[in-house]
Structure formats: structure tokens, C-alpha cells
Scaffold this motif. Structure first.
Motif, PDB file in Angstrom:
ATOM      1  N   ALA A 214       0.838  -1.201   0.000  1.00 50.28           N
ATOM      2  CA  ALA A 214       0.000   0.000   0.000  1.00 50.28           C
ATOM      3  C   ALA A 214       0.869   1.246   0.000  1.00 50.28           C
ATOM      4  O   ALA A 214       1.956   1.269   0.591  1.00 50.28           O
ATOM      5  CB  ALA A 214      -0.907  -0.004   1.228  1.00 50.28           C
ATOM      6  N   GLN A 215       0.373   2.293  -0.635  1.00 50.62           N
ATOM      7  CA  GLN A 215       1.120   3.542  -0.703  1.00 50.62           C
ATOM      8  C   GLN A 215       0.155   4.717  -0.830  1.00 50.62           C
ATOM      9  O   GLN A 215      -0.855   4.635  -1.525  1.00 50.62           O
ATOM     10  CB  GLN A 215       2.077   3.533  -1.905  1.00 50.62           C
ATOM     11  N   ILE A 216       0.461   5.793  -0.125  1.00 46.68           N
ATOM     12  CA  ILE A 216      -0.244   7.058  -0.285  1.00 46.68           C
ATOM     13  C   ILE A 216       0.781   8.088  -0.730  1.00 46.68           C
ATOM     14  O   ILE A 216       1.841   8.225  -0.113  1.00 46.68           O
ATOM     15  CB  ILE A 216      -0.904   7.521   1.031  1.00 46.68           C
ATOM     16  N   GLY A 217       0.504   8.798  -1.807  1.00 46.68           N
ATOM     17  CA  GLY A 217       1.494   9.771  -2.250  1.00 46.68           C
ATOM     18  C   GLY A 217       1.008  10.618  -3.404  1.00 46.68           C
ATOM     19  O   GLY A 217      -0.040  10.367  -4.011  1.00 46.68           O
ATOM     20  N   LYS A 218       1.791  11.635  -3.708  1.00 44.91           N
ATOM     21  CA  LYS A 218       1.468  12.586  -4.774  1.00 44.91           C
ATOM     22  C   LYS A 218       1.724  11.973  -6.152  1.00 44.91           C
ATOM     23  O   LYS A 218       2.644  11.180  -6.344  1.00 44.91           O
ATOM     24  CB  LYS A 218       2.306  13.857  -4.615  1.00 44.91           C
ATOM     25  N   ALA A 219       0.883  12.379  -7.095  1.00 48.19           N
ATOM     26  CA  ALA A 219       1.076  12.060  -8.506  1.00 48.19           C
ATOM     27  C   ALA A 219       0.766  13.324  -9.298  1.00 48.19           C
ATOM     28  O   ALA A 219       0.079  14.228  -8.798  1.00 48.19           O
ATOM     29  CB  ALA A 219       0.180  10.903  -8.935  1.00 48.19           C
ATOM     30  N   PHE A 220       1.269  13.384 -10.527  1.00 53.03           N
ATOM     31  CA  PHE A 220       1.164  14.615 -11.303  1.00 53.03           C
ATOM     32  C   PHE A 220       0.715  14.291 -12.722  1.00 53.03           C
ATOM     33  O   PHE A 220       1.301  13.443 -13.393  1.00 53.03           O
ATOM     34  CB  PHE A 220       2.520  15.331 -11.334  1.00 53.03           C
ATOM     35  N   ARG A 221      -0.327  14.988 -13.155  1.00 47.81           N
ATOM     36  CA  ARG A 221      -0.862  14.773 -14.494  1.00 47.81           C
ATOM     37  C   ARG A 221      -1.142  16.130 -15.125  1.00 47.81           C
ATOM     38  O   ARG A 221      -1.931  16.909 -14.599  1.00 47.81           O
ATOM     39  CB  ARG A 221      -2.140  13.933 -14.435  1.00 47.81           C
ATOM     40  N   ASN A 222      -0.512  16.390 -16.228  1.00 47.63           N
ATOM     41  CA  ASN A 222      -0.643  17.697 -16.885  1.00 47.63           C
ATOM     42  C   ASN A 222      -1.952  17.748 -17.665  1.00 47.63           C
ATOM     43  O   ASN A 222      -1.963  17.756 -18.896  1.00 47.63           O
ATOM     44  CB  ASN A 222       0.553  17.945 -17.788  1.00 47.63           C
ATOM     45  N   GLU A 223      -3.050  17.788 -16.924  1.00 47.39           N
ATOM     46  CA  GLU A 223      -4.382  17.788 -17.525  1.00 47.39           C
ATOM     47  C   GLU A 223      -4.534  18.969 -18.477  1.00 47.39           C
ATOM     48  O   GLU A 223      -4.109  20.093 -18.184  1.00 47.39           O
ATOM     49  CB  GLU A 223      -5.456  17.881 -16.436  1.00 47.39           C
ATOM     50  N   ILE A 224      -5.162  18.698 -19.604  1.00 49.81           N
ATOM     51  CA  ILE A 224      -5.388  19.754 -20.592  1.00 49.81           C
ATOM     52  C   ILE A 224      -6.365  20.787 -20.039  1.00 49.81           C
ATOM     53  O   ILE A 224      -6.144  21.992 -20.128  1.00 49.81           O
ATOM     54  CB  ILE A 224      -5.944  19.161 -21.905  1.00 49.81           C
ATOM     55  N   THR A 225      -7.449  20.309 -19.430  1.00 50.64           N
ATOM     56  CA  THR A 225      -8.471  21.205 -18.885  1.00 50.64           C
ATOM     57  C   THR A 225      -8.858  20.772 -17.480  1.00 50.64           C
ATOM     58  O   THR A 225      -9.898  20.120 -17.289  1.00 50.64           O
ATOM     59  CB  THR A 225      -9.721  21.225 -19.791  1.00 50.64           C
ATOM     60  N   PRO A 226      -8.028  21.076 -16.473  1.00 51.76           N
ATOM     61  CA  PRO A 226      -8.430  20.772 -15.097  1.00 51.76           C
ATOM     62  C   PRO A 226      -9.682  21.567 -14.748  1.00 51.76           C
ATOM     63  O   PRO A 226      -9.827  22.726 -15.161  1.00 51.76           O
ATOM     64  CB  PRO A 226      -7.220  21.228 -14.275  1.00 51.76           C
ATOM     65  N   ARG A 227     -10.587  20.946 -13.972  1.00 49.30           N
ATOM     66  CA  ARG A 227     -11.849  21.630 -13.713  1.00 49.30           C
ATOM     67  C   ARG A 227     -12.592  20.949 -12.568  1.00 49.30           C
ATOM     68  O   ARG A 227     -12.148  19.944 -12.030  1.00 49.30           O
ATOM     69  CB  ARG A 227     -12.730  21.623 -14.968  1.00 49.30           C
ATOM     70  N   ASN A 228     -13.732  21.547 -12.241  1.00 50.34           N
ATOM     71  CA  ASN A 228     -14.615  21.030 -11.199  1.00 50.34           C
ATOM     72  C   ASN A 228     -13.912  20.958  -9.847  1.00 50.34           C
ATOM     73  O   ASN A 228     -13.878  19.927  -9.180  1.00 50.34           O
ATOM     74  CB  ASN A 228     -15.185  19.658 -11.587  1.00 50.34           C
ATOM     75  N   PHE A 229     -13.325  22.125  -9.467  1.00 50.92           N
ATOM     76  CA  PHE A 229     -12.714  22.275  -8.157  1.00 50.92           C
ATOM     77  C   PHE A 229     -11.586  21.251  -8.013  1.00 50.92           C
ATOM     78  O   PHE A 229     -10.733  21.149  -8.881  1.00 50.92           O
ATOM     79  CB  PHE A 229     -13.800  22.145  -7.084  1.00 50.92           C
ATOM     80  N   ILE A 230     -11.560  20.459  -6.935  1.00 62.33           N
ATOM     81  CA  ILE A 230     -10.452  19.517  -6.729  1.00 62.33           C
ATOM     82  C   ILE A 230     -10.733  18.154  -7.364  1.00 62.33           C
ATOM     83  O   ILE A 230      -9.975  17.210  -7.151  1.00 62.33           O
ATOM     84  CB  ILE A 230     -10.143  19.340  -5.236  1.00 62.33           C
ATOM     85  N   PHE A 231     -11.779  18.059  -8.174  1.00 62.42           N
ATOM     86  CA  PHE A 231     -12.085  16.763  -8.789  1.00 62.42           C
ATOM     87  C   PHE A 231     -11.040  16.391  -9.836  1.00 62.42           C
ATOM     88  O   PHE A 231     -10.569  15.255  -9.878  1.00 62.42           O
ATOM     89  CB  PHE A 231     -13.474  16.770  -9.433  1.00 62.42           C
ATOM     90  N   ARG A 232     -10.684  17.325 -10.700  1.00 62.23           N
ATOM     91  CA  ARG A 232      -9.681  17.037 -11.740  1.00 62.23           C
ATOM     92  C   ARG A 232      -8.582  18.085 -11.656  1.00 62.23           C
ATOM     93  O   ARG A 232      -8.794  19.239 -12.020  1.00 62.23           O
ATOM     94  CB  ARG A 232     -10.320  17.030 -13.139  1.00 62.23           C
ATOM     95  N   VAL A 233      -7.428  17.680 -11.145  1.00 59.71           N
ATOM     96  CA  VAL A 233      -6.340  18.614 -10.885  1.00 59.71           C
ATOM     97  C   VAL A 233      -5.047  18.094 -11.501  1.00 59.71           C
ATOM     98  O   VAL A 233      -4.974  16.960 -11.971  1.00 59.71           O
ATOM     99  CB  VAL A 233      -6.147  18.806  -9.360  1.00 59.71           C
ATOM    100  N   ARG A 234      -4.038  18.943 -11.492  1.00 53.07           N
ATOM    101  CA  ARG A 234      -2.743  18.546 -12.068  1.00 53.07           C
ATOM    102  C   ARG A 234      -1.804  17.958 -11.015  1.00 53.07           C
ATOM    103  O   ARG A 234      -0.894  17.215 -11.357  1.00 53.07           O
ATOM    104  CB  ARG A 234      -2.089  19.764 -12.735  1.00 53.07           C
ATOM    105  N   GLU A 235      -1.997  18.316  -9.772  1.00 50.68           N
ATOM    106  CA  GLU A 235      -1.260  17.710  -8.669  1.00 50.68           C
ATOM    107  C   GLU A 235      -2.285  17.038  -7.764  1.00 50.68           C
ATOM    108  O   GLU A 235      -3.160  17.698  -7.215  1.00 50.68           O
ATOM    109  CB  GLU A 235      -0.480  18.766  -7.881  1.00 50.68           C
ATOM    110  N   LEU A 236      -2.192  15.740  -7.637  1.00 53.64           N
ATOM    111  CA  LEU A 236      -3.178  14.985  -6.892  1.00 53.64           C
ATOM    112  C   LEU A 236      -2.482  14.041  -5.928  1.00 53.64           C
ATOM    113  O   LEU A 236      -1.256  13.898  -5.946  1.00 53.64           O
ATOM    114  CB  LEU A 236      -4.088  14.190  -7.834  1.00 53.64           C
TER     115      LEU A 236
END
Length: 504
Positions: A214-236
Motif C-alpha cells: 500500500a502507498q499514499i502519495g502525490k502524482a502529477f498529471r498535466n491535464e489539458i483542462t483541469p476543472r470542477n474544483f479539486i475533482f480534476r487537478v494537475r497535482e493529486l
């Protein structure tokens, strides 16, 4: 009444210090958010609840915290360099760029139908429509124009480019020289850190199948259109398990983890009735997946969106990394007559021969979990006097503040001294944050703690210190319940045990 719109949650989060826009004083940075004083507490409590259930309460799980920056070869051989991309289109009129599926999904129904018609696709099968657009870029560009697809920013019909893939991984340079031999990636998922440490964990713990990491940690996705508050973000942040099992038992374990994850969500206050189980169609599966269940939570405003994925990754990852190292080929990994043990294999529990295990992966986003928990807890109530109360009915173990200790008079030393002593004693119980609240207005303090989800408020008054009208109330405090609004006098000597029992 629960939250009916995302705007209500966003307002509460900003007002009460749960979540702020990243780099806000410079105009904000899209897709990045900062967690405030109460947000970090709630976030940590969600992660602690996940870790406790999946690591401490199981005998078949180990923990890990792998590096965020990964060697580029890890993500090349995991398939991310080639496949971790989304199709994007540009509007040539204003230079705005959008993810193709989001752009089409946000259009009015008649426009979607027209796009499907022009592409020869079924308008009721959105995944098939997007697949058709991706497969025929030139036709797709013309269809978007002819159907009158509007730009979400300007509201005008756009002049759309052909869809093209956009790799969502963040690239970074490692060391002082920036050239093609010195770059790496910020990990787009935590899973690969688990796979590359598989042998380390097995060798250091002597684990045998089945077991998980098991692991909890940061991941990074350069979303084209992050939106809907913290639902779709670039740093998660992800809460992810890779559960290794014997090939042939993977489907049974897949069902096991589906049930376990639904139970966990219920324990956090997210009922099964608000979660739909999507058995992801074959054509929509990730490149590594044999079968995936997506848990789709009914968010306010957004509707049903993914809160967690539970994937059967087969032996794709360990097999791919082993093949890349030249120690075991794709065909050889299933050969039972192997004499040597490959690096990323483990002895079969029955035959003791090396085997590349299959993997079941429950993967949840911390940010999306927080949004769901807040959504379920957000409650509007009309009180008997006709006033409206907003209260976060969080599960006690998730509440950012477990107890607020409130002196009725903040300028009376005999009262504040007792209040601070009670605060120190309760904090020492290790239950979480206990707040000394000396705002001076008891009514406003109660309302504020209702809004942030504090289960109990302890008030120290004149009766507590023997200066009230009832001498029988000396050395007692008033405890107010967040949900029932009921108030009870409790002896100071019994308060710690009372609170511990209520928060259990």
C-alpha cells in the motif's frame, strides 16, 4: 438537506479554511490547490483511516513511500510514455486548448447528436463516439465545425484543429546539465514505485503470495483542462494498493477488493446507494487492464463520476519490467520449467517455482475522496426558531477538530485556567486536534464549529468554577453535541473517558 451544488461546497471550503486556490495572490494557478488549516486535518484523517483499514487491520499488507521523481525508463517500459495521453483539440480563433471528450461532453444534446451523425457513430454510446473522433482526425475536425461545437470559454462556435495526443506526464531535468540523458518524470501514478520495489519488499519481509503493498502519495498529471474544483487537478494524491496473487485466483481477489472498498467508503460516510459500479467496457480499458470496476459517486452538480478504480492489472507491469531488464522474456515468464528465478518473480505457494504474480489494484484519489466526504456531510437544517443551520455531519474520526473547549468568559482567569487545563488533558488522549476557542461569543462559536464538523463543544462557565447559582454544578462542564444540539453536564473528572467513548 445535503449540498445541492458544487458552488456551496467551494464557498464553505474557502470560508472555513479547508481549501484555497493555489498561488491565489498571483491570480491562481489552474489545477493546483492548497489545503488550509482545516483541510489538511481532514485530508490527513482520510489518509489515516485508509491506512488503518488496509495496512494495520490486515495481515497481508505492507506499506511503502516511493520517490516522486522516476527514471524515465520506468515509465517507458510501463507503457506510460506511449499511452499516457489524452486527445486534445485547439480552437484556432482564440488559441484555447481542450480535451476532446470534455469538449464534446459539455455541448448541448443536439450538438452531440449532430457530431455523432457526422461521424457515423451512435450518439448514445459516448465512448464509441470519442473513439471514432480519435480514429479519424481530419473528419473529426470538420465534424466539430459543421456541428457547431462551441468554445466553453468564449461561447462562440470554434474553428477546431484535428485531435492529436497530448502526453500528460510532467518532465523534469535531473542534475546540472539539461540534455536528453538527464531527464526524468514526475510520476503520473504511485503504482510504478510499488512495482519497481517489489523485489525489495519481498526480500526484506519474506512475504509469500497473496500479499499487498500500500502507498499514499502525490502524482502529477498535466491535464489539458483541469476543472470542477479539486475533482480534476494537475497535482493529486493517491491511496493505492497493488495486491499480488497467484495467477488464476485474480478474479476472486478482484471481487474481494470490490466489496472491501465499498465497505470502507460506507465507514467514511459515503453510502453504497450513492455509488454506481461501472464494469468498464473492454474498449475503454487501460492498456494494462484485464478488467476494471470504476466506483462512480454521485457528486453534486457533476453527477456520477469516478471516485475509485479497482483494476485487474494481470502480470503486465512486473512482466514488462522484467522483460526490459533482459532477465525473463514475455514467453519465458509462463514457462514452468524455468531453472532460474527472475528478479520480479516470487515462488508459487504450491509448486515453489518462480511465477510473475497477477495484480489487483484498488486506487482512490485523496482529493476526490475529500470532495465526496464533504458532499455527504454538508447538511442544511431549519431549526425550531426558523433559522437555518449549516452543519458538516462528518464521521467523528474524520472531523478536523474533535473537541472545541470554550471558556464562557475569556477575560476571567479562573474560567480560562480551567478551560486550558481541560484542553491540554483532552489533547493528550491522542484522539486528534482539540481546539481552545476563545472568540467570546458562545452562539457564534457553536455555529462556526457546526460548519466545520466539530462533534463536541465543551463549555466552561461560572458554574464550573463554583460561581454560578447551582453549587451542584461545580467542577462540571456543558458538552454540546453537534448533530442533536443536545447539551449535557459532565464532571471534569469523567470528561476524558466520556469523550473517548463518544469518539470511538
Amino acid at each position: 438537506m445535503p449540498a445541492t451544488s458544487m458552488e456551496e461546497l467551494v464557498s464553505l471550503c474557502k470560508r472555513r479554511g479547508f481549501i484555497f486556490q493555489g498561488s491565489e495572490i498571483y491570480g491562481g494557478l489552474q489545477g493546483f490547490y492548497d489545503y488550509g488549516p482545516l483541510g489538511v486535518e481532514l485530508k490527513n484523517n482520510i489518509k489515516a483511516a485508509w491506512w488503518r483499514t488496509n495496512v494495520y487491520e490486515r495481515d497481508d499488507m505492507e506499506g511503502l513511500d516511493a520517490s516522486i521523481i522516476m527514471h524515465r525508463m520506468v515509465l517507458r517500459h510501463s507503457g506510460h510514455e506511449a499511452t499516457f495521453s489524452d486527445p486534445m483539440v485547439d480552437n484556432k480563433r482564440n488559441g484555447k486548448r481542450y480535451r476532446l471528450d470534455h469538449l464534446v461532453k459539455d455541448q448541448k444534446a443536439d450538438v452531440q447528436v449532430k457530431v455523432a451523425e457526422l461521424m457515423g457513430a451512435d450518439a448514445d454510446n459516448f465512448a464509441a463516439l470519442v473513439a471514432a473522433l480519435n480514429a479519424n482526425p481530419a473528419q473529426a475536425s470538420q465534424a466539430l465545425k459543421d456541428a457547431g461545437v462551441r468554445d466553453p470559454f468564449s461561447g462562440e462556435v470554434g474553428d477546431w484543429t484535428e485531435p492529436r495526443p497530448f502526453n500528460m506526464m510532467f518532465k523534469t531535468t535531473i542534475g546540472p546539465v539539461a540534455d536528453e540523458d538527464s531527464y526524468g518524470y514526475l510520476r503520473p501514478e504511485t503504482a510504478q514505485g510499488i512495482f519497481t520495489n517489489f523485489k525489495n519488499v519481498v526480500d526484506s519481509t519474506s512475504r509469500r503470495l497473496p500479499f499487498g503493498i500500500a502507498q499514499i502519495g502525490k502524482a502529477f498529471r498535466n491535464e489539458i483542462t483541469p476543472r470542477n474544483f479539486i475533482f480534476r487537478v494537475r497535482e493529486l494524491e493517491q491511496m493505492e494498493i497493488e495486491f499480488f496473487c497467484t495467477p488464476g485466483t485474480d478474479e476472486e481477489w478482484h471481487e474481494h477488493w470490490l466489496e472491501q472498498r465499498l465497505k470502507w467508503w460506507e465507514a467514511q460516510g459515503v453510502p453504497r446507494s450513492k455509488i454506481e459500479i461501472l464494469d468498464v467496457p473492454q474498449e475503454d480499458l487501460a492498456h494494462y487492464s484485464k478488467r476494471t470496476y470504476d466506483l462512480m459517486y454521485d457528486y453534486p452538480t457533476l453527477g456520477h463520476e469516478e471516485i475509485e478504480g479497482i483494476a485487474n492489472r494481470t502480470d503486465f507491469d512486473l512482466g514488462s519490467h522484467t522483460k526490459a531488464q533482459g532477465e525473463l522474456g514475455i514467453q519465458a515468464r509462463v514457462d514452468e520449467n524455468l531453472d532460474s528465478v527472475a528478479k520480479l518473480t516470487i515462488p508459487h505457494p504450491e509448486t515453489n517455482k518462480p511465477v510473475v504474480p497477477f495484480v489487483i489494484e484498488p486506487s482512490a484519489g485523496v482529493d476526490r475522496a475529500m470532495l465526496a466526504v464533504l458532499s455527504e456531510a454538508f447538511t442544511k437544517e431549519t431549526l425550531e426558531n426558523g433559522s437555518e443551520r449549516i452543519v458538516l455531519k462528518l464521521k467523528p474520526h474524520l472531523a478536523p477538530i474533535k473537541v472545541a473547549v470554550i471558556p464562557l468568559a475569556r477575560n476571567r482567569e479562573e474560567i480560562t485556567t480551567v478551560a486550558r487545563a481541560i484542553k491540554a488533558e483532552l489533547q493528550g488522549l491522542g484522539l486528534g486536534r482539540v481546539l481552545y476557542e476563545d472568540s467570546g461569543n458562545i452562539g457564534k462559536a457553536y455555529r462556526r464549529h457546526d460548519e466545520v464538523g466539530t462533534p463536541f463543544c465543551v463549555t466552561v462557565d461560572f458554574d464550573t468554577v463554583g460561581k454560578g447559582e447551582d453549587p451542584n454544578l461545580t467542577d462540571t462542564v456543558t458538552v454540546r453535541d453537534r448533530d442533536t444540539l443536545g447539551q449535557e453536564r459532565v464532571k471534569i473528572s469523567e470528561l476524558a473517558g466520556w469523550i473517548r467513548e463518544k469518539l470511538r
